[in-house]
Design an enzyme around this catalytic site. Structure first.
Site, mmCIF file in Angstrom:
data_model
loop_
_atom_site.group_PDB
_atom_site.id
_atom_site.type_symbol
_atom_site.label_atom_id
_atom_site.label_comp_id
_atom_site.label_asym_id
_atom_site.label_seq_id
_atom_site.Cartn_x
_atom_site.Cartn_y
_atom_site.Cartn_z
ATOM 1 N N SER A 155 44.358 -18.988 -23.010
ATOM 2 C CA SER A 155 44.599 -18.269 -21.751
ATOM 3 C C SER A 155 43.804 -18.951 -20.639
ATOM 4 C CB SER A 155 44.213 -16.803 -21.897
ATOM 5 O OG SER A 155 42.868 -16.724 -22.261
ATOM 6 N N ASP A 157 51.065 -13.762 -28.519
ATOM 7 C CA ASP A 157 50.482 -12.426 -28.325
ATOM 8 C C ASP A 157 51.506 -11.389 -28.779
ATOM 9 O OD1 ASP A 157 48.442 -13.700 -27.032
ATOM 10 O OD2 ASP A 157 48.985 -13.026 -25.005
ATOM 11 N N GLU A 210 52.011 -8.302 -27.808
ATOM 12 C CA GLU A 210 52.692 -7.578 -26.718
ATOM 13 C C GLU A 210 53.756 -8.435 -26.038
ATOM 14 O OE1 GLU A 210 49.343 -7.841 -26.811
ATOM 15 O OE2 GLU A 210 48.386 -5.937 -26.243
ATOM 16 N N LYS A 234 44.442 -34.623 -27.212
ATOM 17 C CA LYS A 234 45.036 -34.109 -28.449
ATOM 18 C C LYS A 234 46.319 -33.332 -28.157
ATOM 19 C CE LYS A 234 42.339 -35.792 -31.453
ATOM 20 N NZ LYS A 234 42.928 -36.823 -32.305
ATOM 21 N N PRO A 239 47.714 -28.999 -30.445
ATOM 22 C CA PRO A 239 47.834 -27.596 -29.999
ATOM 23 C C PRO A 239 49.132 -27.359 -29.210
ATOM 24 C CG PRO A 239 45.637 -28.443 -29.540
ATOM 25 C CD PRO A 239 46.442 -29.614 -30.002
ATOM 26 N N CYS A 299 37.253 -2.410 4.236
ATOM 27 C CA CYS A 299 37.513 -1.187 3.462
ATOM 28 C C CYS A 299 36.204 -0.456 3.142
ATOM 29 C CB CYS A 299 38.354 -1.488 2.230
ATOM 30 S SG CYS A 299 39.284 -0.031 1.715
ATOM 31 N N GLY A 321 33.511 -1.722 2.981
ATOM 32 C CA GLY A 321 32.595 -2.371 3.923
ATOM 33 C C GLY A 321 32.626 -1.696 5.288
ATOM 34 N N GLU A 357 32.860 10.244 -1.921
ATOM 35 C CA GLU A 357 33.150 9.435 -3.117
ATOM 36 C C GLU A 357 31.890 9.282 -3.977
ATOM 37 O OE1 GLU A 357 34.497 5.391 -2.345
ATOM 38 O OE2 GLU A 357 34.786 5.006 -4.485
ATOM 39 N N HIS A 414 42.843 -4.207 4.122
ATOM 40 C CA HIS A 414 42.491 -5.454 3.437
ATOM 41 C C HIS A 414 43.244 -6.634 4.058
ATOM 42 C CE1 HIS A 414 40.185 -3.813 0.040
ATOM 43 N NE2 HIS A 414 40.970 -2.764 0.171
ATOM 44 N N GLU A 473 42.676 -9.658 3.812
ATOM 45 C CA GLU A 473 42.686 -10.852 2.947
ATOM 46 C C GLU A 473 44.020 -11.048 2.231
ATOM 47 O OE1 GLU A 473 40.903 -8.106 2.471
ATOM 48 O OE2 GLU A 473 40.454 -7.687 0.363
HETATM 49 N N1 GLN Z 1 36.226 3.311 -2.502
HETATM 50 C C1 GLN Z 1 36.756 3.427 -1.187
HETATM 51 C C2 GLN Z 1 37.946 4.358 -1.118
HETATM 52 O O1 GLN Z 1 38.557 4.661 -2.108
HETATM 53 C C3 GLN Z 1 37.097 2.056 -0.615
HETATM 54 C C4 GLN Z 1 38.180 1.370 -1.373
HETATM 55 C C5 GLN Z 1 38.248 -0.107 -1.092
HETATM 56 O O2 GLN Z 1 37.306 -0.702 -0.608
HETATM 57 N N2 GLN Z 1 39.357 -0.702 -1.413
HETATM 58 O O3 GLN Z 1 38.291 4.816 -0.061
#
Ligand code: GLN
Length: 574
Positions: free
Chosen positions: A41, A174, A176, A214, A217, A411, A413, A435, A546, A548
C-alpha cells in the site's frame, strides 16, 4: 450501435439484454479506466490516477475521476485522521477520501458526491433494498446483488465524459477489495473490453546488494489480478531506478503485456512533476493506443511545465508555523499542505512549514513561545476536532495577534481565535466552545438549525456524529473594502466549503468589532460570521470554512496567496 450483452438479472437469471439498457444514459463512447494497486500500500495510487487523468485532460478530453474504497465505513467522515488522513469535502458536501483532493487538484474540476463510494455504502444500499423487499424473495448474494450495486455506482450520474477513471482503494488481494474487482471484471465484459482498460500500479524494489530491480512481486501481484479474472493492460511500476530492457522484457513476458506497456514511475521530488514524467514515459500514448485513438491531439502540458519551472527555481523562501495536532501524519493535512505550497508558487516562494503540535505549547513560558515562533514569518492554525491542543492554539493566536505576525486561522482556527480575543480583549475569562466543555461562557456553540438548499436542517447534541455537520459549499457575503474582499478581487459574494458543527456567536463577533476586529464575511442571512480579520495588523484573517480544498497549483487560492505575500513582507523586515 446496440449490441447484445449478457447480464445476470437480480433474480440470478442470465439474460441477453441490450447494451444500451445496461449503460443507461452513458455516452456510447465513454471509456473506462480501472486503476488497481499491488505489492504494497501507500504507492500513491491516488496521485498516479490524478496524473493519468490530467494527461488525458491535456489532450482535450472530458475526464471524470472516481474512487471506490472497499472498507466498511459508510464514508471516511468518522475515521480518525491518524487512520485515514484528511477527510476531503466536495462542493456538494460529501465527506470523501483524500484522493478526491488529488483528483481536483490535478484536473481542476469539482468532484461530486457521486464520485466516491465505500464498501460500507454499497452493503448499506443492498441491505436497505433487502429490507424494503426490492429483491422479491431472492437469496441476496455477493454476486449478483453486491456486484450489481457496485456496477450501478460505476455507471451512475455519467453524461458525456470521454474517460472515467475508477481508482479501486487498497491492494489486490485484500478481502474487502475482491468484490470490487469482480464487479469491474463483469462491467468490462458487459460494456466491451475495448472500452475498459485496467491499469495496475506496482512496486519494483531495488536490492542494492544485487544491484537489481526485482520484478517478482509485480509478477505475483499480476497473478493475483489474473485470479480475479483481470488481465492488466498497462503496468505502472514505481521504482527508484530506470528499467533496463531485460527487466522490462521480463515483466512483459511474465505479465502477458507488451514491453511498451510497462511504464516506469520514477520517484519524483515534487508531485507536480508526475504528469510530465508519465508523459515522457509514454503512458498517455499507450492508453490512447489501447483505445484505438492513436490520432488523438498532442497534449497541452503548459500548465505543468509552468509549475515545474517555478518549483525548480524558487526565488524566495518563507517559513510558516502550522499549529495543529496531527503533525506527525502529514496525510492528515494533505490539502492544507498543498494549498500552502500553492500560495508560495504564486510568489515563486518556497514555503518551509514548521509543524508544531499545539499541546506542546500549553505549558510553555511566554519567552519560550516567543522563541518557538522567532524563526517563522507567519502562523497558521488549521481545522480540527476535540479539546486536545486547543489551549496551545489559543497561545499561538494571542502571540500572532499581539506581535503583528501574519496569522491565518481555518475553521477551528477561527473559533479558537475568537475564544482568544473574547478572553483577552472582551475580558470574558472563561470564554470557550461547547464542543470542549459545558462549563464555559460559550462564544462558540452548537448550531442546531440552519437552511440547506431551502430545507431546514435540525441537529442536537444527541444527533449521530456521522454525516451531521455543515458540509460543502455555502455562500458568504464579503464586506466591501475589507482585506477578505480585496484578496477575493473585490467579489461581493463567494462560496467556500465547510465541515463543522459549531459556530461563532455573532453577538460576540460584533463586540469584537469594537476592539479592532472586522467581521468581513457573513452568511447571506447575516446570522453566521464566516470571516473575521483585524484592521490594524499586517495580516490577521480567520475563516470558518476550508479554503484549502479549492486551491490548485495552477490556480492558487487567493487567501493562501495573500497569507504568503504577507509572510514574504516580513522577510524584508528581518
Ligand atoms: N470542531 C469544530 C466544529 O465542529 C471545527 C471543525 C473544523 O475545524 N473542521 O465546529
Amino acid at each position: 450501435m446496440v449490441k447484445n450483452v449478457l447480464k445476470v438479472d437480480i433474480a440470478g437469471r442470465v439474460d441477453m439484454i441490450a447494451e444500451n439498457d445496461f449503460a443507461n444514459g452513458v455516452a456510447e463512447m465513454t471509456r473506462y479506466i480501472f486503476i488497481t494497486g499491488g505489492v504494497v500500500s501507500s504507492l500513491g495510487k491516488g496521485m498516479a490516477s490524478a496524473a493519468v487523468g490530467s494527461l488525458l485532460q491535456a489532450r482535450g478530453y472530458k475526464v471524470r475521476m472516481r474512487k471506490m474504497d472497499p472498507y466498511l465505513n459508510i464514508d471516511p467522515g468518522t475515521m480518525s485522521p491518524f487512520q485515514h488522513g484528511e477527510v476531503f469535502v466536495t462542493e456538494d458536501g460529501a465527506e470523501t477520501d483524500l484522493d478526491l483532493g488529488h483528483y481536483e487538484r490535478f484536473i481542476g474540476n469539482f468532484c461530486h458526491k457521486t464520485d466516491s463510494v465505500s464498501g460500507g455504502r454499497i452493503y448499506h444500499n443492498v441491505l436497505t433494498k433487502e429490507r424494503r423487499g426490492d429483491y422479491l424473495g431472492a437469496t441476496v448474494q455477493m454476486i449478483p446483488h453486491v456486484t450489481d450495486e457496485i456496477k450501478l455506482f460505476i455507471e451512475s450520474d455519467l453524461t458525456d465524459e470521454d474517460f472515467v477513471l475508477y481508482e479501486i482503494g487498497g491492494t489486490v488481494g485484500d478481502i474487502e477489495g475482491t468484490i470490487f474487482l469482480e464487479a469491474a471484471r463483469q462491467f468490462a465484459n458487459q460494456v466491451g473490453k475495448n472500452r475498459c482498460l485496467f491499469l495496475h500500479l506496482t512496486l519494483l524494489p531495488y536490492i542494492a546488494t544485487a544491484g537489481e530491480l526485482k520484478t517478482k512481486p509485480t509478477q505475483h501481484s499480476v497473478k493475483q489480478l489474473l485470479e480475479a479474472g483481470i488481465q492488466p493492460n498497462i503496468l505502472l511500476c514505481r521504482s527508484q531506478k530506470l528499467l533496463s530492457d531485460s527487466e522490462r522484457g521480463k515483466i512483459a513476458l511474465f505479465c502477458n503485456i507488451a514491453p511498451q506497456d510497462v511504464i516506469v514511475a520514477l520517484d519524483a521530488d515534487s508531485i507536480y512533476k508526475i504528469p510530465l514524467q508519465y508523459h515522457e514515459e509514454g503512458l498517455d500514448d499507450r492508453i490512447l493506443h489501447y483505445f484505438g485513438m492513436d490520432d488523438a491531439p498532442a497534449p497541452d502540458l503548459t500548465r505543468w511545465t509552468n509549475i515545474v519551472s517555478v518549483i525548480g527555481h524558487w526565488e524566495h523562501t518563507v517559513r510558516i508555523a502550522v499549529v495543529g495536532k496531527y503533525c506527525d501524519l502529514l496525510e492528515a493535512y494533505k490539502s492544507l499542505n498543498e494549498a500552502i505550497c500553492h500560495g508560495g508558487i504564486a510568489h515563486k516562494t518556497k514555503v518551509d512549514v514548521k509543524w508544531i503540535e499545539s499541546d506542546t505549547l500549553e505549558d510553555k513560558s511566554d519567552d519560550d513561545i516567543a522563541r518557538i515562533f522567532s524563526d517563522v514569518q507567519g502562523i497558521l492554525v488549521p481545522g480540527g476536532f476535540g479539546v486536545r491542543g486547543v489551549e496551545g492554539k489559543i497561545r499561538a493566536e494571542r502571540f500572532a495577534r499581539e506581535n503583528n505576525i501574519p496569522f491565518f486561522g481555518i475553521c477551528l482556527g477561527m473559533q479558537t481565535a475568537v475564544i482568544e480575543a473574547a478572553r483577552h480583549l472582551l475580558g470574558i475569562e472563561n470564554a470557550g466552545s461547547t464542543e470542549f466543555t459545558k462549563d464555559c461562557t460559550p462564544v462558540v456553540a452548537l448550531m442546531t438549525e440552519w437552511e440547506q438548499d431551502g430545507r431546514k436542517q435540525i441537529r442536537s447534541e444527541k444527533t449521530d456524529v456521522g454525516g451531521t455537520m455543515r458540509l460543502g459549499a455555502y455562500p458568504c457575503v464579503l464586506k466591501e473594502g475589507s482585506l477578505a474582499s480585496k484578496l477575493y478581487g473585490g467579489a461581493a459574494q463567494i462560496a467556500e466549503r465547510h465541515r463543522h458543527r459549531y459556530e461563532v456567536d455573532m453577538t460576540v463577533a460584533r463586540e469584537l468589532e469594537k476592539k479592532g476586529f472586522v467581521v468581513s464575511g457573513v452568511s447571506p442571512d447575516g446570522l453566521l460570521p464566516e470571516i473575521i480579520e483585524l484592521a490594524d495588523h499586517p495580516f490577521y484573517l480567520a475563516v470558518q470554512f476550508h479554503p484549502e480544498f479549492k486551491s490548485r497549483a495552477f490556480d492558487p487560492h487567493p487567501l493562501f496567496k495573500g497569507f504568503i505575500a504577507a509572510a514574504l513582507k516580513q522577510t524584508a523586515l528581518l
